[in-house]
Scaffold this active site. Structure first.
Site, PDB file in Angstrom:
ATOM      1  N   CYS A 116      -3.015   7.388   5.053  1.00 25.92           N
ATOM      2  CA  CYS A 116      -3.011   7.036   3.627  1.00 25.92           C
ATOM      3  C   CYS A 116      -4.289   7.516   2.952  1.00 25.92           C
ATOM      4  O   CYS A 116      -4.332   7.660   1.733  1.00 25.92           O
ATOM      5  CB  CYS A 116      -2.852   5.532   3.471  1.00 25.92           C
ATOM      6  SG  CYS A 116      -3.652   4.599   4.757  1.00 25.92           S
TER       7      CYS A 116
ATOM      8  N   GLU B 193       0.878  -1.164   0.000  1.00 22.12           N
ATOM      9  CA  GLU B 193       0.000   0.000   0.000  1.00 22.12           C
ATOM     10  C   GLU B 193       0.910   1.205   0.000  1.00 22.12           C
ATOM     11  O   GLU B 193       1.719   1.368   0.922  1.00 22.12           O
ATOM     12  CB  GLU B 193      -0.875  -0.050   1.252  1.00 22.12           C
ATOM     13  CG  GLU B 193      -2.044   0.881   1.162  1.00 22.12           C
ATOM     14  CD  GLU B 193      -2.359   1.455   2.501  1.00 22.12           C
ATOM     15  OE1 GLU B 193      -2.619   0.693   3.433  1.00 22.12           O
ATOM     16  OE2 GLU B 193      -2.322   2.693   2.602  1.00 22.12           O
TER      17      GLU B 193
HETATM   18  P1  NAP Z   1       9.241   3.765   3.707  1.00 23.62           P
HETATM   19  O1  NAP Z   1      10.415   4.651   3.637  1.00 23.62           O
HETATM   20  O2  NAP Z   1       8.738   3.215   2.429  1.00 23.62           O
HETATM   21  O3  NAP Z   1       9.613   2.558   4.695  1.00 23.62           O
HETATM   22  C1  NAP Z   1       8.713   1.492   4.971  1.00 23.62           C
HETATM   23  C2  NAP Z   1       9.511   0.220   5.262  1.00 23.62           C
HETATM   24  O4  NAP Z   1      10.102  -0.268   4.056  1.00 23.62           O
HETATM   25  C3  NAP Z   1      10.663   0.412   6.222  1.00 23.62           C
HETATM   26  O5  NAP Z   1      10.802  -0.743   6.997  1.00 23.62           O
HETATM   27  C4  NAP Z   1      11.846   0.586   5.311  1.00 23.62           C
HETATM   28  O6  NAP Z   1      13.029   0.191   5.933  1.00 23.62           O
HETATM   29  C5  NAP Z   1      11.520  -0.323   4.170  1.00 23.62           C
HETATM   30  N1  NAP Z   1      12.062   0.138   2.893  1.00 23.62           N
HETATM   31  C6  NAP Z   1      11.877   1.351   2.332  1.00 23.62           C
HETATM   32  N2  NAP Z   1      12.479   1.412   1.131  1.00 23.62           N
HETATM   33  C7  NAP Z   1      13.041   0.198   0.923  1.00 23.62           C
HETATM   34  C8  NAP Z   1      13.812  -0.351  -0.142  1.00 23.62           C
HETATM   35  N3  NAP Z   1      14.117   0.365  -1.224  1.00 23.62           N
HETATM   36  N4  NAP Z   1      14.235  -1.624  -0.008  1.00 23.62           N
HETATM   37  C9  NAP Z   1      13.936  -2.356   1.093  1.00 23.62           C
HETATM   38  N5  NAP Z   1      13.223  -1.877   2.132  1.00 23.62           N
HETATM   39  C10 NAP Z   1      12.782  -0.616   2.048  1.00 23.62           C
HETATM   40  O7  NAP Z   1       8.012   4.461   4.406  1.00 23.62           O
HETATM   41  P2  NAP Z   1       7.939   5.362   5.733  1.00 23.62           P
HETATM   42  O8  NAP Z   1       9.245   5.343   6.445  1.00 23.62           O
HETATM   43  O9  NAP Z   1       6.785   4.915   6.470  1.00 23.62           O
HETATM   44  O10 NAP Z   1       7.608   6.812   5.232  1.00 23.62           O
HETATM   45  C11 NAP Z   1       8.282   7.459   4.197  1.00 23.62           C
HETATM   46  C12 NAP Z   1       7.267   8.008   3.212  1.00 23.62           C
HETATM   47  O11 NAP Z   1       6.343   6.975   2.835  1.00 23.62           O
HETATM   48  C13 NAP Z   1       6.363   9.096   3.719  1.00 23.62           C
HETATM   49  O12 NAP Z   1       6.928  10.358   3.681  1.00 23.62           O
HETATM   50  C14 NAP Z   1       5.185   8.965   2.806  1.00 23.62           C
HETATM   51  O13 NAP Z   1       5.442   9.637   1.597  1.00 23.62           O
HETATM   52  C15 NAP Z   1       5.071   7.516   2.541  1.00 23.62           C
HETATM   53  N6  NAP Z   1       4.051   6.819   3.363  1.00 23.62           N
HETATM   54  C16 NAP Z   1       2.852   6.602   2.807  1.00 23.62           C
HETATM   55  C17 NAP Z   1       1.879   5.936   3.525  1.00 23.62           C
HETATM   56  C18 NAP Z   1       0.559   5.677   2.923  1.00 23.62           C
HETATM   57  O14 NAP Z   1      -0.219   5.013   3.562  1.00 23.62           O
HETATM   58  N7  NAP Z   1       0.251   6.122   1.738  1.00 23.62           N
HETATM   59  C19 NAP Z   1       2.112   5.496   4.820  1.00 23.62           C
HETATM   60  C20 NAP Z   1       3.356   5.721   5.371  1.00 23.62           C
HETATM   61  C21 NAP Z   1       4.307   6.378   4.610  1.00 23.62           C
HETATM   62  P3  NAP Z   1      13.872   1.214   6.863  1.00 23.62           P
HETATM   63  O15 NAP Z   1      12.940   2.009   7.665  1.00 23.62           O
HETATM   64  O16 NAP Z   1      14.693   0.312   7.647  1.00 23.62           O
HETATM   65  O17 NAP Z   1      14.658   2.024   5.911  1.00 23.62           O
END
Ligand code: NAP
Length: 523
Positions: free
Chosen positions: A301, A264
């Protein structure tokens, strides 16, 4: 309460590599324990192998046994008491009332899946009786669903309880009989560890193999990528960024055996204000929209990041009411530094876009997210893809359309979304009906005269949608339908009765709804 920053593998807390990561405390703008330990590649592999080894034993449990397990996880979470809420407040900056509500939702989800298991129709049992006299003869065919195998779950940053360690993905995977290897989110490691221990206690208390659950701590892409690439893992549940979700989809697709990823990712959840509603209720809709946008500092989200209205009576009233409410709102701490930084960048980019005017904007303060509201025209929106991107936080763009036809044109250029909202009065039914076909193609949930934030956990809920809102629009991650992501059908042809699973045996020994020669029956 001691938090050690250790992974849980095979039911044992284990320290990982010397490397460490820091948990940001947004409320104090300080760092919590500076030395959480990171799982090693060897520990990730071991957790996955144990999950693989536990699968057959776990899925052979009865529906009642797994229901009891889910109930026990819920009890163990409640037994942590206030320590869980306090820790989550410290790590996420979310207020007590929100976290207490989220704990209730988490426990409620676990119990809802327990109820689903006890009711039994999730098995989707189908029996086509043999027709030996037919030409050609029809064999005896019986079908049921089974779990796909160990599931890698990535905890969400924005729901530290309800979409984290024992959240919806974990609950639905457990209900399906799938072991879970959980990648904790680095934004709330202590909260994750407390819940991880609770799940581990429930596994032991229910006499299940320790490999049914593992918690991996640490940060960096290497952990998640190794986890998804491990051959024992058979499906992935993810909530987070579009870049993270698509990176994991690529890893899953490149495996020798590709696996499904239920990610998601991003959604801007358009709100369509139709003319009669705008004219009659512009001020009320403006206030309601502002409240939805700023709820939880916009870190949902389903946050309404896009509003569409037709130029005409009520537009100025709507803009004034929304702008006034947003200008009077307070910026609040965001979930972590990364999210606060990318929110600021997204808002700055919108404010600097030549096709956009700023209607309301709260100044940025370190670590905080203040509301921002922008305006553009439908002509510009259709041309400029940068205005379609999610800005995660309390920011939204108003797109002013010339007429209903142009509103439909905008709906057609949108990417896949979790939700679409209609603000309609009686006279808007025709225009709303004309919009529906596009909305049905683009979104997972269509709602009227409400706001998209607030997702009921129930049987009919759909929290999903076409890409990029999710990786696979045929699924939901909220509600009992979420179990479907982690199931697959198996058909048994002419098997002797003693080899058939109980749910498919003659006489319906489990007393569940089954489809017998096409008709639903408990006979
Ligand atoms: P995220 O950066 O995508 O991280 C989520 C999980 O995935 C973390 O455990 C992260 O590991 C891992 N991960 C991220 N990129 C990866 C990759 N390239 N390869 C392997 N694992 C990876 O999300 P977030 O920290 O929750 O938030 C960052 C951004 O995501 C927000 O600013 C927002 O834009 C978006 N977000 C959207 C929603 C939604 O529901 N639409 C919800 C939350 C966040 P690590 O933390 O260990 O790096």
């Amino acid at each position: 309460m001691t938090i050690t920053g250790e992974a849980i593998i095979d039911g044992v807390q284990e320290r990982g590599a010397a490397g460490s990561f820091q948990a940001w405390d947004p409320s104090a703008r300080a760092y919590l324990e500076p030395s959480f330990h990171m799982v090693t590649p060897e520990q990730i592999d071991r957790a996955c192998a144990s999950a693989g080894a536990a699968f057959d034993t776990f899925r052979a449990t009865s529906d009642e046994q797994r229901a009891q397990f889910l109930d026990t996880v819920a009890e163990q979470i409640l037994a942590i008491g206030d320590a869980l809420i306090e820790r989550a407040m410290l790590e996420t900056g979310l207020p007590r009332v929100r976290l207490e509500g989220e704990r209730g939702r988490t426990v409620g989800q676990l119990r809802l899946f327990a109820t689903l298991l006890r009711e039994g129709s999730w098995n989707d049992a189908r029996l086509d009786t043999a027709l030996p006299e037919r030409t050609p003869p029809r064999p005896d065919l019986r079908m049921r669903l089974i779990g796909v195998g160990p599931v890698a779950v990535f905890a969400a940053s924005n729901f530290p309880l309800a979409f984290s360690v024992a959240g919806g993905d974990t609950a639905s995977a457990f209900a399906a009989g799938c072991p879970v290897v959980l990648k904790a989110h680095s934004a709330h490691p202590g909260t994750s560890e407390l819940v991880g221990r609770a799940v581990t206690r429930a596994v032991a208390q229910c006499g299940l193999p320790a490999g049914v659950f593992a918690l991996l701590t640490g940060t960096g892409n290497g952990i998640g990528q190794r986890l998804v690439a491990h051959p024992a893992i058979q499906a992935v549940g993810f909530t987070g960024s579009r870049s993270g979700g698509t990176a994991l989809m690529a890893v899953a697709a490149a495996r020798k055996q590709p696996i499904p990823v239920y990610a998601e990712m991003s959604s801007i959840n358009p709100v369509f204000i139709l003319p009669q509603a705008l004219s009659a209720r512009g001020a009320e809709i403006g206030k309601g929209f502002a409240a939805s946008l700023t709820l939880g500092v916009g870190q949902f989200c389903t946050n309404p990041g896009l509003v569409l209205a037709i130029d005409g009576p009520g537009l100025d009233t709507f803009v004034a009411a929304a702008s006034e409410a947003l200008s009077g709102s307070q910026g609040a701490v965001m979930l972590n530094q990364g999210i606060a930084d990318s929110y600021r960048k997204g808002v700055d980019a919108l404010a600097g876009n030549e096709a956009v005017t700023t209607l309301a904007r709260i100044d940025h303060q370190e670590g905080k997210g203040g509301a921002a509201f922008f305006r553009t025209t439908a002509d510009e929106f259709v041309k400029r893809h940068e205005l379609h991107d999610e800005v995660f936080g309390p920011a939204s763009v108003l797109v002013v359309c010339r007429d209903a036809a142009q509103m439909r044109e905008v709906a057609e250029v949108l990417e896949g979304q979790l939700t679409a909202t209609l603000q309609i009065d009686g006279g808007d039914i025709g225009a709303a009906r004309a919009l529906l076909p596009a909305l049905e193609r683009k979104v997972g949930r269509i709602l009227a005269n409400g706001y998209p934030t607030g997702v009921e956990v129930s049987t009919a809920m759909v929290h999903g949608g076409p890409f990029p809102s999710t990786a696979d629009g045929r699924s939901t991650s909220v509600g009992t339908g979420a179990i479907g992501r982690f199931l697959r059908p198996v058909c048994y042809q002419n098997l002797p009765a003693e080899l058939l699973p109980e749910v498919l045996r003659d006489g319906n020994p489990l007393g569940v709804w089954r489809r017998l020669d096409g008709a639903l029956t408990k006979d």
